[in-house]
Scaffold this motif. Structure first.
Motif, PDB file in Angstrom:
ATOM      1  N   PRO A 121      44.975 -64.096  -3.819  1.00 26.13           N
ATOM      2  CA  PRO A 121      43.533 -64.312  -3.678  1.00 26.13           C
ATOM      3  C   PRO A 121      42.946 -64.960  -4.922  1.00 26.13           C
ATOM      4  CG  PRO A 121      44.049 -61.977  -3.935  1.00 26.13           C
ATOM      5  CD  PRO A 121      45.347 -62.703  -3.808  1.00 26.13           C
ATOM      6  N   VAL A 122      41.959 -65.807  -4.738  1.00 26.00           N
ATOM      7  CA  VAL A 122      41.321 -66.531  -5.818  1.00 26.00           C
ATOM      8  C   VAL A 122      40.424 -65.567  -6.598  1.00 26.00           C
ATOM      9  CG1 VAL A 122      39.749 -68.424  -6.371  1.00 26.00           C
ATOM     10  CG2 VAL A 122      41.370 -68.660  -4.494  1.00 26.00           C
ATOM     11  N   GLN A 123      40.540 -65.609  -7.923  1.00 28.59           N
ATOM     12  CA  GLN A 123      39.694 -64.786  -8.779  1.00 28.59           C
ATOM     13  C   GLN A 123      38.411 -65.554  -9.073  1.00 28.59           C
ATOM     14  OE1 GLN A 123      40.347 -61.667  -9.712  1.00 28.59           O
ATOM     15  NE2 GLN A 123      42.237 -61.744  -8.539  1.00 28.59           N
ATOM     16  N   THR A 124      37.292 -64.940  -8.815  1.00 24.53           N
ATOM     17  CA  THR A 124      36.017 -65.589  -9.085  1.00 24.53           C
ATOM     18  C   THR A 124      35.489 -65.133 -10.436  1.00 24.53           C
ATOM     19  OG1 THR A 124      34.857 -63.812  -7.952  1.00 24.53           O
ATOM     20  CG2 THR A 124      35.407 -65.750  -6.650  1.00 24.53           C
ATOM     21  N   GLN A 125      34.762 -66.024 -11.094  1.00 21.42           N
ATOM     22  CA  GLN A 125      34.159 -65.693 -12.373  1.00 21.42           C
ATOM     23  C   GLN A 125      32.727 -65.245 -12.123  1.00 21.42           C
ATOM     24  OE1 GLN A 125      34.445 -69.097 -14.884  1.00 21.42           O
ATOM     25  NE2 GLN A 125      36.657 -68.950 -15.116  1.00 21.42           N
ATOM     26  N   ILE A 126      32.387 -64.117 -12.655  1.00 21.75           N
ATOM     27  CA  ILE A 126      31.049 -63.584 -12.462  1.00 21.75           C
ATOM     28  C   ILE A 126      30.241 -63.856 -13.726  1.00 21.75           C
ATOM     29  CG2 ILE A 126      29.699 -61.511 -12.026  1.00 21.75           C
ATOM     30  CD1 ILE A 126      32.201 -60.393 -10.605  1.00 21.75           C
ATOM     31  N   LYS A 127      29.186 -64.626 -13.562  1.00 20.78           N
ATOM     32  CA  LYS A 127      28.318 -64.963 -14.694  1.00 20.78           C
ATOM     33  C   LYS A 127      26.905 -64.507 -14.352  1.00 20.78           C
ATOM     34  CE  LYS A 127      30.846 -69.098 -16.030  1.00 20.78           C
ATOM     35  NZ  LYS A 127      30.773 -70.548 -16.212  1.00 20.78           N
ATOM     36  N   GLY A 128      26.647 -63.255 -14.463  1.00 17.76           N
ATOM     37  CA  GLY A 128      25.327 -62.726 -14.132  1.00 17.76           C
ATOM     38  C   GLY A 128      25.232 -62.409 -12.659  1.00 17.76           C
ATOM     39  N   HIS A 129      24.111 -61.933 -12.278  1.00 14.72           N
ATOM     40  CA  HIS A 129      23.901 -61.524 -10.899  1.00 14.72           C
ATOM     41  C   HIS A 129      22.927 -62.481 -10.230  1.00 14.72           C
ATOM     42  CE1 HIS A 129      22.690 -59.018  -7.503  1.00 14.72           C
ATOM     43  NE2 HIS A 129      23.902 -58.493  -7.631  1.00 14.72           N
ATOM     44  N   ALA A 130      23.162 -62.816  -8.972  1.00 14.15           N
ATOM     45  CA  ALA A 130      22.344 -63.784  -8.263  1.00 14.15           C
ATOM     46  C   ALA A 130      20.898 -63.323  -8.100  1.00 14.15           C
ATOM     47  CB  ALA A 130      22.949 -64.086  -6.900  1.00 14.15           C
ATOM     48  N   SER A 131      20.659 -62.020  -8.146  1.00 10.32           N
ATOM     49  CA  SER A 131      19.288 -61.550  -7.994  1.00 10.32           C
ATOM     50  C   SER A 131      18.538 -61.506  -9.322  1.00 10.32           C
ATOM     51  CB  SER A 131      19.277 -60.157  -7.360  1.00 10.32           C
ATOM     52  OG  SER A 131      19.860 -59.230  -8.248  1.00 10.32           O
ATOM     53  N   ALA A 132      19.208 -61.821 -10.421  1.00 12.29           N
ATOM     54  CA  ALA A 132      18.537 -61.841 -11.719  1.00 12.29           C
ATOM     55  C   ALA A 132      17.527 -62.988 -11.731  1.00 12.29           C
ATOM     56  CB  ALA A 132      19.550 -62.014 -12.851  1.00 12.29           C
ATOM     57  N   PRO A 133      16.357 -62.830 -12.419  1.00  4.70           N
ATOM     58  CA  PRO A 133      15.332 -63.887 -12.356  1.00  4.70           C
ATOM     59  C   PRO A 133      15.753 -65.199 -13.003  1.00  4.70           C
ATOM     60  CG  PRO A 133      14.678 -62.132 -13.875  1.00  4.70           C
ATOM     61  CD  PRO A 133      15.924 -61.679 -13.178  1.00  4.70           C
ATOM     62  N   TYR A 134      16.715 -65.188 -13.937  1.00  2.00           N
ATOM     63  CA  TYR A 134      17.100 -66.408 -14.635  1.00  2.00           C
ATOM     64  C   TYR A 134      18.520 -66.837 -14.286  1.00  2.00           C
ATOM     65  CZ  TYR A 134      13.095 -64.798 -17.230  1.00  2.00           C
ATOM     66  OH  TYR A 134      11.869 -64.339 -17.579  1.00  2.00           O
ATOM     67  N   PHE A 135      19.026 -66.455 -13.132  1.00  2.00           N
ATOM     68  CA  PHE A 135      20.392 -66.786 -12.757  1.00  2.00           C
ATOM     69  C   PHE A 135      20.544 -68.301 -12.644  1.00  2.00           C
ATOM     70  CE2 PHE A 135      23.702 -67.520  -9.521  1.00  2.00           C
ATOM     71  CZ  PHE A 135      24.769 -66.936 -10.175  1.00  2.00           C
ATOM     72  N   GLY A 136      21.462 -68.858 -13.410  1.00  2.00           N
ATOM     73  CA  GLY A 136      21.743 -70.288 -13.369  1.00  2.00           C
ATOM     74  C   GLY A 136      20.679 -71.143 -14.045  1.00  2.00           C
ATOM     75  N   LYS A 137      19.746 -70.556 -14.786  1.00  2.00           N
ATOM     76  CA  LYS A 137      18.677 -71.302 -15.449  1.00  2.00           C
ATOM     77  C   LYS A 137      18.655 -70.926 -16.926  1.00  2.00           C
ATOM     78  CE  LYS A 137      15.953 -70.573 -11.337  1.00  2.00           C
ATOM     79  NZ  LYS A 137      14.888 -69.753 -10.821  1.00  2.00           N
ATOM     80  N   GLU A 138      18.001 -71.739 -17.689  1.00  2.00           N
ATOM     81  CA  GLU A 138      17.834 -71.426 -19.110  1.00  2.00           C
ATOM     82  C   GLU A 138      16.755 -70.360 -19.255  1.00  2.00           C
ATOM     83  OE1 GLU A 138      17.077 -74.896 -21.413  1.00  2.00           O
ATOM     84  OE2 GLU A 138      18.758 -75.993 -20.560  1.00  2.00           O
ATOM     85  N   GLU A 139      16.811 -69.642 -20.352  1.00  2.00           N
ATOM     86  CA  GLU A 139      15.785 -68.640 -20.645  1.00  2.00           C
ATOM     87  C   GLU A 139      14.449 -69.332 -20.797  1.00  2.00           C
ATOM     88  OE1 GLU A 139      16.030 -65.215 -21.030  1.00  2.00           O
ATOM     89  OE2 GLU A 139      18.049 -65.423 -20.224  1.00  2.00           O
ATOM     90  N   PRO A 140      13.348 -68.717 -20.364  1.00  2.00           N
ATOM     91  CA  PRO A 140      12.043 -69.377 -20.506  1.00  2.00           C
ATOM     92  C   PRO A 140      11.622 -69.462 -21.982  1.00  2.00           C
ATOM     93  CG  PRO A 140      11.785 -67.139 -19.696  1.00  2.00           C
ATOM     94  CD  PRO A 140      13.254 -67.430 -19.712  1.00  2.00           C
ATOM     95  N   SER A 141      10.948 -70.542 -22.298  1.00  2.00           N
ATOM     96  CA  SER A 141      10.472 -70.722 -23.683  1.00  2.00           C
ATOM     97  C   SER A 141       8.967 -70.521 -23.708  1.00  2.00           C
ATOM     98  CB  SER A 141      10.848 -72.106 -24.181  1.00  2.00           C
ATOM     99  OG  SER A 141      10.108 -73.074 -23.478  1.00  2.00           O
TER     100      SER A 141
END
Length: 166
Positions: A121-141
């Motif tokens: 089975p393919v191992q997936t990389q977990i980088k944060g949670h999809a329900s987090a407000p900044y998932f896949g985005k830069e931190e707000p400035s």
């Protein structure tokens, strides 16, 4: 059914004009009846009923599978006409063939997993949670750098000490 209960049910059918029509019997010996719509002695219309008399069973002893699926569908008005014995036997044969095919597939998969011919089975990389407000985005400035197309409500906060109204 005791003789007194049989006598009462017969008397009830005569008084209410209820006529039971034998529709069929399944391979287990269960008898199926149809009672057409009729008017009772008060002039009220009594809707049609479909009933089953189970062979040598009490209600507490009923288990799933005691009544064939085709007859169950007829009793619950999911089909208009009662099933034939040929239809029931054909469907039973189909169910048995499906079970055999399922067992064959299970055995083949078991052999494949023993020989390790299946890819791991393919191992997936977990980088944060999809329900987090900044998932896949830069931190707000604090600086207002967004445009109309990329603006996100609540992502910019004005700096303290600098007031817009002078």
């Amino acid at each position: 059914m005791g003789w007194s209960q049989h006598l009462f049910s017969s008397l009830w059918r005569v008084l209410t004009k209820e006529v039971k029509q034998h529709v069929g019997t399944d391979q287990f010996g269960n008898k199926y009846y149809y009672i057409p719509e009729y008017k009772n002695w008060r002039g009220q219309t009594v809707q049609e009923r479909r009933i089953v008399e189970v062979v040598q069973k009490k209600e507490v002893d009923y288990e799933i599978g005691d009544i064939p699926a085709e007859w169950e569908a007829w009793i619950r008005r999911m089909r208009k006409i009662p099933p034939t014995m040929e239809e029931i036997l054909k469907n039973e044969k189909y169910r048995e063939e499906t079970k055999i095919k399922g067992k064959d597939i299970y055995e083949k998969e078991k052999l494949l997993s023993k020989d390790e011919l299946l890819a791991p089975p393919v191992q997936t990389q977990i980088k944060g949670h999809a329900s987090a407000p900044y998932f896949g985005k830069e931190e707000p400035s604090e600086d207002p750098t967004s445009t109309g197309k990329t603006f996100q409500p609540g992502s910019w906060m004005p700096q303290e000490g600098k007031s817009q109204n002078k």
